[in-house]
Structure formats: C-alpha cells, structure tokens
Design a protein around this motif. Structure first.
Motif, short mmCIF file in Angstrom:
data_model
loop_
_atom_site.label_atom_id
_atom_site.label_comp_id
_atom_site.label_asym_id
_atom_site.label_seq_id
_atom_site.Cartn_x
_atom_site.Cartn_y
_atom_site.Cartn_z
N PHE A 35 -53.29 -52.08 20.22
CA PHE A 35 -53.25 -53.29 19.32
C PHE A 35 -54.38 -54.16 19.51
CE2 PHE A 35 -51.82 -57.87 19.24
CZ PHE A 35 -51.74 -57.87 18.15
N ILE A 36 -54.86 -54.63 20.94
CA ILE A 36 -55.99 -55.41 21.23
C ILE A 36 -57.25 -54.92 20.39
CG2 ILE A 36 -57.56 -56.12 23.05
CD1 ILE A 36 -54.87 -57.73 22.99
N GLU A 37 -57.69 -53.61 20.52
CA GLU A 37 -58.48 -52.89 20.08
C GLU A 37 -58.62 -53.00 18.52
OE1 GLU A 37 -58.68 -49.14 21.44
OE2 GLU A 37 -59.29 -49.51 23.48
N SER A 38 -57.52 -53.28 17.94
CA SER A 38 -57.49 -53.40 16.33
C SER A 38 -57.53 -54.58 15.97
CB SER A 38 -55.98 -52.81 16.03
OG SER A 38 -55.03 -53.48 16.17
N LEU A 39 -57.44 -55.66 16.58
CA LEU A 39 -57.64 -57.33 16.42
C LEU A 39 -59.10 -57.50 15.60
CD1 LEU A 39 -56.14 -58.93 19.39
CD2 LEU A 39 -55.21 -58.90 17.07
N ALA B 84 -48.66 -59.32 17.05
CA ALA B 84 -48.08 -58.13 18.07
C ALA B 84 -46.65 -58.11 17.67
CB ALA B 84 -48.53 -58.81 19.42
N ILE C 17 -52.45 -63.96 17.73
CA ILE C 17 -52.15 -62.75 18.42
C ILE C 17 -50.79 -62.34 18.66
CG2 ILE C 17 -52.84 -61.57 20.16
CD1 ILE C 17 -55.64 -63.15 20.37
N GLU D 278 -50.04 -51.62 23.57
CA GLU D 278 -50.95 -52.95 23.79
C GLU D 278 -52.56 -52.84 23.85
OE1 GLU D 278 -48.48 -51.80 25.84
OE2 GLU D 278 -47.15 -53.37 26.15
N GLN D 279 -52.98 -51.69 24.33
CA GLN D 279 -54.27 -51.24 24.37
C GLN D 279 -54.79 -51.29 22.83
OE1 GLN D 279 -56.45 -51.58 26.84
NE2 GLN D 279 -58.09 -51.49 25.41
N ASP E 98 -60.40 -60.89 18.26
CA ASP E 98 -60.60 -59.90 19.28
C ASP E 98 -61.65 -60.21 20.48
OD1 ASP E 98 -62.91 -59.76 17.68
OD2 ASP E 98 -63.23 -57.57 18.15
N GLN E 99 -62.31 -61.34 20.01
CA GLN E 99 -63.37 -61.69 20.88
C GLN E 99 -64.16 -63.16 20.39
OE1 GLN E 99 -66.90 -59.29 21.47
NE2 GLN E 99 -68.13 -60.97 22.25
N LYS F 253 -55.51 -69.08 18.52
CA LYS F 253 -55.78 -67.75 18.63
C LYS F 253 -54.75 -66.92 19.17
CE LYS F 253 -60.87 -67.71 18.42
NZ LYS F 253 -62.14 -67.31 19.05
#
Length: 316
Positions: free
Chosen positions: A48-52, A32, A28, A45-46, A57-58, A24
């Motif tokens: 990008f993380i929210e778009s995974l 990125a 990622i 960065e924020q 993302d989780q 994972k």
C-alpha cells in the motif's frame, strides 16, 4: 553520469507545515481504510505504501537548489549551493575527513541567496584535505561569498574554512573540461544574470537550467541556442509559477510550468524535471499545477517529471 537532486525549492527553504503533514496523514489513512475494506485478507501495508501517488508517498522537499553529478571517471560536480548542499555535505563528510584527498567542483549559476546560502553549512568545506574548485561566469564570485560570511552575517569567515579553494572564471558558450566531462555555460534571462550548464559525457547530455524566465518573445533567441541544447537526455529547469502567476510576475526571473515544458519540447529534450517550486505552494498545489499545465504535447518524446529531493537519474 549519476545525477541526484538535493534541493528543489525556490526562493527560500520551505519546511512542511503541521497542517500539510496532518492533511497528508488523513488522506493516507482514508485510502488505507478503503483498500483494507476491499481486500481485508490480503491487504499489505508495504504494498500500500509503495502504491501511494506523489506527494503522499514522499514530500517534495523543502531545501533550495542543489544538484550533484558523479561522472563515470569519478568526477564530482555540484550545481549551486542552496540549503540542499548541507545534506550532500553530510553524505560526503566521511570521505572529506578520512585524511585522503577529496576533489570537488562547484558550478554556480548565480548568487541570489537561495542558491548560495547552504555553503557555510557544507561540512567538506571545513576539511583541510578537501580541494574545492569554484567555476562560474561571475567575475567577483569569491568576493560575494566573503560578503555572505562577513562577521555581521555568519560567525565563521570564508578564509577560516579549512578546505583549499580556487575560483575560475568561465566565458559563456565556451567549452570546458572537468575530467571527462565537457561543459558549456549558457546565459539565461534572470535579474542580475544567471548561467545554465550543459554537461556532456560520451553521448549523454545533461542540462542544468535553474532560474530562467522563458517568455514567448524569447522564442527566436532560444532557437539560436538549440545547437548547444537540442537532444539533451535530461533537463532540470525552473518551473516556479502557474500560467496566471507568471503573467502577474513578469521580470521576476522565473518560468511558468507550461512554458518550461514547451521549452523542453522545442529543444527535443528526452526527460524534463520541473524544479524551483514556489514556496507559497504546498506539495499538493505543486502537483496540481504540473498535472494541469505541464502535459507534453508529445509525451512519447518528452517525459515530464516533478522534482523531489533524493531523485536520482543515471545517464549511461
């Protein structure tokens, strides 16, 4: 009603392996890098993380089945006691040990170990100011929990847990009330038997339907259940297998992803959440099977979601 998922794995707890974690991270980092190359001056960065996408993302989560429902009038209902109940207990512990009375209701679908093994680690169970009402269609539920905590299996017996406990036997297809919640137990096809629960508050209906084996020959029987189930706003249902796996595991008590979605559409369910993920499937495999086999024929009528720990639904 507010409904939160605390455990979504089937059969046994499934922690994320080092290999899966590294895979994972690599995916990622590659994504990125590609995104940064496209927008080096505006890369966030924020954002990008929210778009995974899932499951980058989780993690879906490694705990076994536990779902928590909070009613509009403060009703607190727990469905099953898999390992996910430990984290729920941690969140409820401040209330449980505040010295003020805390009333909890636990509805048990069946006592296969992955659905009860978290109970001895549920902190409110040790609070003398906490009252816990157990409801099920199992005549000897208390005896089964006592056996789980026999000194050969666990250092603390059920009686040594300081909470006040009561056990009430329900009959399938009868209607019961917990506060303002109207609840109907419904029998399911599963080795050793299993019970689904339909919960209604006001005009909203929720159906908890873990550990069920839905096959084509069940279609007529299930149509007979339609008056109890049809039009539910939210369904959480077992979807442990791919189609090919289900064909090899007839009688094991679990449903193929495609059949779970077919059932939801047959019952005119608005949102179906596929859960009880197979322990031999990592998160990517769970997502792959659901994307390939879990498409609704009429997505405008039935939304299909992948269960993950921490997922919350509001039915107002």
């Amino acid at each position: 009603m507010k409904i939160t998922l605390f455990g979504v794995r089937g059969s046994l707890p499934t922690p994320t392996t080092k290999r899966e974690h590294q895979e994972k991270l690599l995916k990622i980092l590659k994504l990125a890098k590609e995104e940064w190359k496209k927008h080096p001056n505006t890369f966030s960065e924020q954002e990008f993380i929210e778009s995974l996408p899932l499951p980058l993302d989780q993690d879906l989560g490694g705990n076994t089945t536990c779902v928590y429902l909070e009613g509009k009038n403060g009703e607190k209902v727990i469905f099953d006691m898999g390992t996910g109940i430990r984290e729920l207990g941690n969140q409820l512990a401040p209330l449980a040990f505040s010295g003020q009375p805390l009333d909890l209701n636990i509805l048990v679908s069946h006592t296969h170990w992955d659905h009860i093994q978290g109970w001895p680690f549920f902190k409110p169970g040790y609070s003398p100011s906490t009252s816990i009402q157990f409801f099920s269609c199992i005549p000897n539920l208390e005896e089964r929990l006592i056996r789980q905590q026999h000194p050969e299996n666990f250092p603390i017996t059920l009686d040594q847990m300081a909470s006040k406990k009561s056990f009430t036997l329900w009959k399938e297809f009868e209607s019961y009330a917990i506060g303002d919640l109207k609840i109907v137990p419904i029998s399911l096809r599963h080795p050793g038997s299993c019970t689904a629960y339909r919960v209604r508050q006001g005009s909203k209906k929720f159906l908890f339907c873990t550990d069920v084996e839905y096959r084509e020959e069940d279609r007529e029987h299930l149509l007979g259940l339609k008056p109890h189930i049809s039009g539910s706003d939210l369904l959480i249902i077992d979807a442990q297998y791919s189609t090919s796996e289900a064909e090899k595991k007839i009688g094991w008590g679990h449903t193929a992803v495609s059949k779970a979605v077919e059932f939801a559409e047959l019952m005119e369910i608005k949102t179906v959440v596929l859960t009880h993920h197979e322990p031999d499937h990592d998160d990517h495999e769970v997502i792959r099977i659901i994307l390939e086999e879990g498409k609704a024929k009429q997505p405008e009528k039935t939304q299909v979601l992948v269960a993950r720990e921490g997922m919350t639904f509001l039915l107002d």
